[in-house]
Every structure is written in structure tokens, then in C-alpha cells.
Design an enzyme around this catalytic site. Sequence first.
Site, PDB file in Angstrom:
ATOM      1  N   GLY A 200      -7.459   0.313  -1.964  1.00 42.43           N
ATOM      2  CA  GLY A 200      -7.224  -0.889  -0.402  1.00 42.43           C
ATOM      3  C   GLY A 200      -5.693   0.138  -0.070  1.00 42.43           C
ATOM      4  N   GLY A 202      -2.902  -1.789   1.475  1.00 41.61           N
ATOM      5  CA  GLY A 202      -1.965  -2.658   2.004  1.00 41.61           C
ATOM      6  C   GLY A 202      -0.952  -2.639   3.480  1.00 41.61           C
ATOM      7  CB  VAL A 207      -3.713  -1.080  -3.664  1.00 38.78           C
ATOM      8  CG1 VAL A 207      -3.601  -1.271  -5.256  1.00 38.78           C
ATOM      9  CG2 VAL A 207      -3.030  -1.740  -2.784  1.00 38.78           C
ATOM     10  CE  LYS A 220       0.241  -4.481  -3.606  1.00 36.31           C
ATOM     11  NZ  LYS A 220       1.029  -5.848  -2.556  1.00 36.31           N
ATOM     12  NE  ARG A 314      -3.980 -12.078   5.184  1.00 38.07           N
ATOM     13  CZ  ARG A 314      -4.444 -13.555   5.647  1.00 38.07           C
ATOM     14  NH1 ARG A 314      -5.478 -13.482   6.390  1.00 38.07           N
ATOM     15  NH2 ARG A 314      -3.269 -14.120   5.829  1.00 38.07           N
ATOM     16  CG  ASP A 328      -0.335  -9.538  -1.251  1.00 36.95           C
ATOM     17  OD1 ASP A 328       0.289  -9.893  -1.230  1.00 36.95           O
ATOM     18  OD2 ASP A 328      -1.315  -9.817  -0.164  1.00 36.95           O
TER      19      ASP A 328
HETATM   20  P1  ADP Z   1      -0.528  -6.421   1.588  1.00 42.40           P
HETATM   21  O1  ADP Z   1       0.458  -5.834   1.107  1.00 42.40           O
HETATM   22  O2  ADP Z   1      -2.099  -6.399   2.921  1.00 42.40           O
HETATM   23  O3  ADP Z   1      -1.037  -8.214   0.938  1.00 42.40           O
HETATM   24  P2  ADP Z   1      -2.070  -5.839  -1.160  1.00 42.40           P
HETATM   25  O4  ADP Z   1      -0.938  -4.272  -1.267  1.00 42.40           O
HETATM   26  O5  ADP Z   1      -2.012  -6.621  -1.504  1.00 42.40           O
HETATM   27  O6  ADP Z   1      -2.118  -6.274   0.257  1.00 42.40           O
HETATM   28  O7  ADP Z   1      -3.670  -5.452  -1.594  1.00 42.40           O
HETATM   29  C1  ADP Z   1      -4.358  -4.088  -0.129  1.00 42.40           C
HETATM   30  C2  ADP Z   1      -5.661  -4.345  -1.037  1.00 42.40           C
HETATM   31  O8  ADP Z   1      -5.927  -3.752  -2.445  1.00 42.40           O
HETATM   32  C3  ADP Z   1      -6.404  -5.499  -0.702  1.00 42.40           C
HETATM   33  O9  ADP Z   1      -6.830  -6.265   0.417  1.00 42.40           O
HETATM   34  C4  ADP Z   1      -7.701  -4.963  -2.107  1.00 42.40           C
HETATM   35  O10 ADP Z   1      -8.869  -4.195  -1.900  1.00 42.40           O
HETATM   36  C5  ADP Z   1      -6.789  -3.989  -3.021  1.00 42.40           C
HETATM   37  N1  ADP Z   1      -5.929  -4.937  -4.131  1.00 42.40           N
HETATM   38  C6  ADP Z   1      -4.732  -5.614  -3.993  1.00 42.40           C
HETATM   39  N2  ADP Z   1      -4.344  -5.167  -5.600  1.00 42.40           N
HETATM   40  C7  ADP Z   1      -5.619  -5.555  -6.610  1.00 42.40           C
HETATM   41  C8  ADP Z   1      -5.625  -5.411  -7.322  1.00 42.40           C
HETATM   42  N3  ADP Z   1      -5.016  -6.631  -8.613  1.00 42.40           N
HETATM   43  N4  ADP Z   1      -7.170  -5.070  -7.818  1.00 42.40           N
HETATM   44  C9  ADP Z   1      -7.857  -4.974  -6.508  1.00 42.40           C
HETATM   45  N5  ADP Z   1      -7.801  -4.494  -5.793  1.00 42.40           N
HETATM   46  C10 ADP Z   1      -6.763  -4.987  -5.460  1.00 42.40           C
END
Ligand code: ADP
Length: 447
Positions: A200, A202, A207, A220, A314, A328
Site C-alpha cells: 500500500g 500511504g 507500507v 510503515k 479508506r 490510522d
Molecule cells: P495513510 O498514510 O494514507 O494514512 P496508511 O499508510 O495507513 O495510509 O496505509 C496506506 C495503505 O496501506 C492502506 O490503504 C492499506 O491498503 C495498506 N495498509 C496499511 N496498513 C496495513 C496493514 N496493517 N495491513 C495491510 N495493509 C495495510
Amino acid sequence: MAMKSWASSTRVAKRDHSKPKAGELAYRKGDILTIVETGTGKGHYMARHNTTGEEGLISTTNVREREAICVDPSLSLMPWFHGKISGPEAVSKLLPVEDGLFLVRESIRHPGDYVLCVSYSSQVIHYRVIYKDSKLTIDNTQYFYNLLDMIEFYSKHKGAIVTKLLKPKEKEGTKSAELELSKTGWLLDIRELTLGGSIGEGEFGAVYAGDYMGQKVAVKNIKCDVTAQAFLEETTVMTKLQHKNLVRLLGVILHNGLHIVTELMAKGNLVNFLRTRGRYVISTDQLLRFALDVCEGMEYLESKRLVHRDLAARNILVSNEGVAKVSDFGLTKLDCKASDKAKLPVKWTAPEALKKEKLSTRSDVWSYGVLLWETFSYGRQPYPKMSLKEVKELVEQGYRMEAPEECPPSVYALMRCCWEAEPRKRPSFQKLQEKLERELTKHSPGC
Ligand code: ADP
């Protein structure tokens, strides 16, 4: 059979165990122990000592769960950073000299550059850190993305400087986050982490999926030191929260910035989950279960008087078993004043929160109504084709979204309750949970 238990990987010793029998582990009160196996017999775990690396049996009654970290703004990833102070001031702070004692200051003579000041052999040596092509360097050989990286490197290698960095001189009023994380058992060991592919993107970086001591995790990595410091707060909030419908924090690693390690939610975020499957694959019953999962997680936050402030599909993740969990917590706060109005997601934010910057559990309930709408429309963008300005104005005048196609009228009625203009009239998450449970029994034959 050896069992790996997600929730129980780290423990803190409650008392000394200094005379171990054969096969047992020695430890002292307060030591951090990592459970490597729980299926080793009644009353015992196989554990590894986080400092000595030794493994052995421990008694389950001699250890306790990790404690939450206090949300403390003085907790710093860079306690050795003293800002704009002069050379002589830095010297006086490093007295009496002690080999390897160090601090970093901002250069007064060369704005934008830093100076690494290190005590060695009764003197203080000042190394100018040059900022060049978005990277930092002392010797034009070794380059770093940020100060955290640089200090990590020179703490392990002498490199071009006179000594390895041994002890940070902490700025008054700051506390070392590293020390606090390690003392409380939330600091994980980079050597136990295997990183896999990106899962993913972010706002602050990718991630990754990974493996931490046999557990599937998501990682992350925040490289920028200022952002990492901001995320440290999100992480300390997460240490306090344990609920089956909140994404669980395993711990953090301080390497190359900050790594936040959480449980892996193998089916990704709810929006993508719903969009890629659609109504022919996902039943109303399943949608209701997602809605109930989120509601239970939110009820737990409500009970702790925490306001999420960014509740949206989301930010809901789906586990391998199909359980939805809230993630989040970047904006989650006890105090409810929106400090940065520009950042609020307009289509999800209650009108009073947009207008008066007043956020509360009841404004989370409004967002939950929008999340219900997203869920029952299989991941559509709310207020389709409307600009943010239009949404703001029309909602203020009483406009509300129509029911998603084929949405049960009783569920739409719940959305409308969440969108009551008057926050007091909106239901609590507890009430919503009761209603959803009733709804679910109507939809699940045989329940
Ligand atoms: P942001 O920084 O935009 O708030 P995140 O960094 O939390 O977003 O996450 C971005 C994407 O990464 C999420 O939409 C999800 O698809 C994936 N992701 C984040 N955390 C996890 C997790 N613990 N397990 C699986 N996928 C995750």
C-alpha cells in the site's frame, strides 16, 4: 504443538529470577522478554531475553503485559538535537567531557546546516554537517537522508569521526523515546524483521508486508525525522488501545527513521475490498458485519473518550479472516479541538466540526454514517460528482445523501440518524451497535 500467539509476543518480568534451573531463563524485574512459543506446557512459555538474546522457559505468572506509553510531548526521537545554539554553548553542555558524549545543533553561521559536537579526549570536536542534494554528509563520502540515520550510523561505526557516538546529551525538557520504548517493551529488534513486498501507499511512504518472528506484519517506514516524530504520537496512542476491531500495534523499530509494525490486514482497506468484489460477491449480511465490526471498535474508542477524527472506509482494514478493524490513529486525540482545519476530510466531517472546529465522539458518529453509506454503496466516493465547496454548503442547508442502491431502508435510517444536524440527537456508538446487532439477526437466517 508450538503456538504462535499474535497478542502475546512481548512480556515484562514482574520479579527477579536469578537462579534458573536447567532450561530456564534468568531475568530481572522489568526485563523485556519475547515469547517465542506458548505451547511449551502448562504455566510456561519459551521466551527470549531482549537484551541478552538467551532463550529458555519462563513461568507465565512471573510476567505481565506491556504497559501503554504515556502520550508525552517531551518524548523525542532526537533528544540529542538542541536546535540553534552556539559552539561555546554546545561545549558547555558537553562538560564535563566524557568520550563519545554528543549533541547536534543547527549551525548559526551556515543556516540550513547542522553541527555534530562530540566529546573526546578532554575536548569537544565540531563536525559541520552539510545539506547537499537533499542529503546530509560530514565527509562527502557517507550520505544520510536525515539526522536519525546519521546518528544511528555513527553510533555503530566510527567512520570519519574521532569516536563512535556513545551517549546522547539530552536537551533539557526532552526524554529519549528510544529509551522509553525499550523500557516498556515496545521497541522491536530489526534483526527479527523480514520485509516483503509493498502492499500500500500511504501519505508518508509505502507500507510493506513482512514477517516478525513468524508473525505476519505490516510495516510503515517513515524516513523524514520531523514526520517520524509526529508519528511517534500516533504510536503512543496505539500502545493504549487493545480491541479486536482496532488494528493492533506490535511495536516500533528505530532504524532508517521509524518503522511502525502492526498486524497484517491481508485483505487491505475496505474501499478496495468492496470495489474489487462488488454486490454479486458480498452479501448484505457481510456488509452488516463490517459495519458492526467498525462500530464495536468505535464504541471502544468512545468508552476511552478518544475521538478518531478521520473515520472513513479508506481507514478500515480487513483481516485475512474478513474482520474489519479501524486503523490510522494519526489524528486520534483526547482533546477535541481541530488544530488544523485544512486537514479535515470535508466529505466525512460533521458540519459543526467544519464550522466551529469542534470535534467529538458525535462528530465521529457523523463520519460513521458516511462510512455506512460507502459500505452499502460498495466503496463509492460519497457525494458523487459534488465539489467540496458544494458539499459543505448543501449539507449546512440540510442536504443529505440518498440511500445507496438496494440499501435496506432500516440501514439508511441509521445513516440519517448519524447525520442529524444537532450532535446531541445523533446516537452513540453503543446505541448503534445494538441496532446493528438487531439488524444482523433479521438478515441472518438461523441466527
Ligand atoms: P495513510 O498514510 O494514507 O494514512 P496508511 O499508510 O495507513 O495510509 O496505509 C496506506 C495503505 O496501506 C492502506 O490503504 C492499506 O491498503 C495498506 N495498509 C496499511 N496498513 C496495513 C496493514 N496493517 N495491513 C495491510 N495493509 C495495510
